[in-house]
Every structure is written in C-alpha cells, then in structure tokens.
Write a protein that holds these residues in place. Structure first.
Motif, PDB file in Angstrom:
ATOM      1  N   MET A 120      17.241  56.054  17.264  1.00 56.86           N
ATOM      2  CA  MET A 120      17.766  55.863  16.129  1.00 56.86           C
ATOM      3  C   MET A 120      18.773  57.127  15.837  1.00 56.86           C
ATOM      4  N   SER A 121      19.939  56.708  15.441  1.00 57.39           N
ATOM      5  CA  SER A 121      20.694  57.910  15.007  1.00 57.39           C
ATOM      6  C   SER A 121      21.568  57.474  13.978  1.00 57.39           C
ATOM      7  N   GLU A 133      24.078  44.353  23.562  1.00 59.85           N
ATOM      8  CA  GLU A 133      23.856  43.239  23.246  1.00 59.85           C
ATOM      9  C   GLU A 133      22.647  43.110  22.088  1.00 59.85           C
ATOM     10  N   GLU A 134      21.532  44.201  22.495  1.00 55.48           N
ATOM     11  CA  GLU A 134      20.464  44.565  21.825  1.00 55.48           C
ATOM     12  C   GLU A 134      20.421  45.417  20.780  1.00 55.48           C
ATOM     13  N   SER A 135      21.457  46.361  20.910  1.00 53.46           N
ATOM     14  CA  SER A 135      21.597  47.441  20.023  1.00 53.46           C
ATOM     15  C   SER A 135      22.234  47.057  18.784  1.00 53.46           C
ATOM     16  N   ARG A 136      22.115  47.766  17.537  1.00 49.85           N
ATOM     17  CA  ARG A 136      22.618  47.303  16.272  1.00 49.85           C
ATOM     18  C   ARG A 136      22.932  48.553  15.673  1.00 49.85           C
ATOM     19  N   TYR A 137      24.021  48.595  14.549  1.00 49.01           N
ATOM     20  CA  TYR A 137      24.424  49.581  13.848  1.00 49.01           C
ATOM     21  C   TYR A 137      24.946  48.934  12.486  1.00 49.01           C
ATOM     22  N   LEU A 138      24.756  49.959  11.591  1.00 44.26           N
ATOM     23  CA  LEU A 138      25.323  49.589  10.277  1.00 44.26           C
ATOM     24  C   LEU A 138      25.832  50.994   9.550  1.00 44.26           C
ATOM     25  N   ALA A 139      27.215  50.986   9.969  1.00 40.76           N
ATOM     26  CA  ALA A 139      28.054  52.101  10.043  1.00 40.76           C
ATOM     27  C   ALA A 139      28.120  52.491   8.393  1.00 40.76           C
ATOM     28  N   PRO A 140      28.402  53.720   8.011  1.00 43.55           N
ATOM     29  CA  PRO A 140      27.900  54.730   8.389  1.00 43.55           C
ATOM     30  C   PRO A 140      26.425  55.288   8.255  1.00 43.55           C
ATOM     31  N   PHE A 141      25.543  54.303   8.177  1.00 40.56           N
ATOM     32  CA  PHE A 141      24.187  54.735   7.898  1.00 40.56           C
ATOM     33  C   PHE A 141      23.266  54.874   9.218  1.00 40.56           C
ATOM     34  N   LEU A 142      23.108  53.812  10.037  1.00 38.07           N
ATOM     35  CA  LEU A 142      22.316  53.909  10.957  1.00 38.07           C
ATOM     36  C   LEU A 142      22.721  53.262  12.252  1.00 38.07           C
TER      37      LEU A 142
END
Length: 149
Positions: free
Chosen positions: A76-77, A49-58
C-alpha cells in the motif's frame, strides 16, 4: 483524505488529468518499491492486472520478490502510511484494503493500550492510523469503486 486534491483537478482537461494520474501512479509505484527495499525486500515484478489505484489517495500493488526469498505481497502507498502484507492474507486488492484497515485499527489500539501515545509523535501516528483505516474501510465498502468494466 484530501478533497482539495480532487477539486484542483476539475479545472484540467481529460488529457491533463490522465497525465497527472499516470505521474502519480509512477511516483507511488516507486514509493512502494523503495518502501519494500527499506524493509529488505527486493521486488522483482508487479502484477499490474491485480493492482489497483485511486489517485491521489492510494495504490495497492501486488508485487513479487525474489529476495530475501520468493514471495508475493500486497503493498500500500499513497496519502497514507506505506505498508505491506503477504498476499496470503487477502485474495484481491479490495480484500487487502480491508485487511490494512483492520490491521491499522489494531495497531492504533495497541499504541493506546501500551501508553505509547503519551509521546506526542506516537499519539499523532495513532490518530493517522485510525483516520486512514476508516477511509480505507469506506473505500472497501464503496461498490461504485469496484465495478468491473
């Protein structure tokens, strides 16, 4: 980062886009776990719930570890170098992105000042750090990406 990746997904149905996104998230979650393991940190739990992603960037994962000691990290990945920091440096994923951005700018500057960039590989790495740091800063500042709801 890569606009071509975004263009390539426009021809897909919403279901296909979601499936691709979920596949990307899974791959980068595994990448983050491997990265930590290579650093001697064994993740025990992700705080989704505190993680975030913006596929396909980060992706920015909030992960807990029990080994070598109980600790929580921002990891970070994505289409950038994997990295991690103690959760104490940033209260949110957005703050962590800003922290990575500043940290990578400093790392690149240190590579230049130390003369390490005389080596072609180090010069390319410094350029990559600057490029991704600038992209991270833009992501951090883009209010549209951070609206809840």
């Amino acid at each position: 980062m890569t606009e071509q990746a975004v263009e390539n997904t426009k021809a897909l149905s919403p279901e296909e886009q979601e499936a691709l996104t979920q596949q990307w998230v899974k791959e980068h979650f595994q990448k983050a776990n491997r990265f930590l393991a290579e650093k001697g940190v064994i993740p025990s739990k992700v705080i989704a719930e505190e993680s975030r992603y913006l596929a396909p960037f980060l992706a920015v994962w909030k992960m807990e570890s029990k080994q070598p000691k109980p600790q929580t990290f921002w990891v970070m990945s994505g289409d950038l170098p994997s990295d991690y920091v103690d959760v104490k440096v940033a209260a949110t994923a957005r703050d962590a992105i800003r922290h990575f951005s500043m940290m990578w700018q400093l790392k690149a500057e240190n590579l230049v000042k130390s003369g390490a960039v005389k080596d072609k590989t180090q010069a390319q790495f410094a350029q990559l750090l600057v490029s991704r740091a600038e992209s991270l800063y833009q992501i951090h500042n883009d209010e549209k990406l951070w609206k809840e709801g």
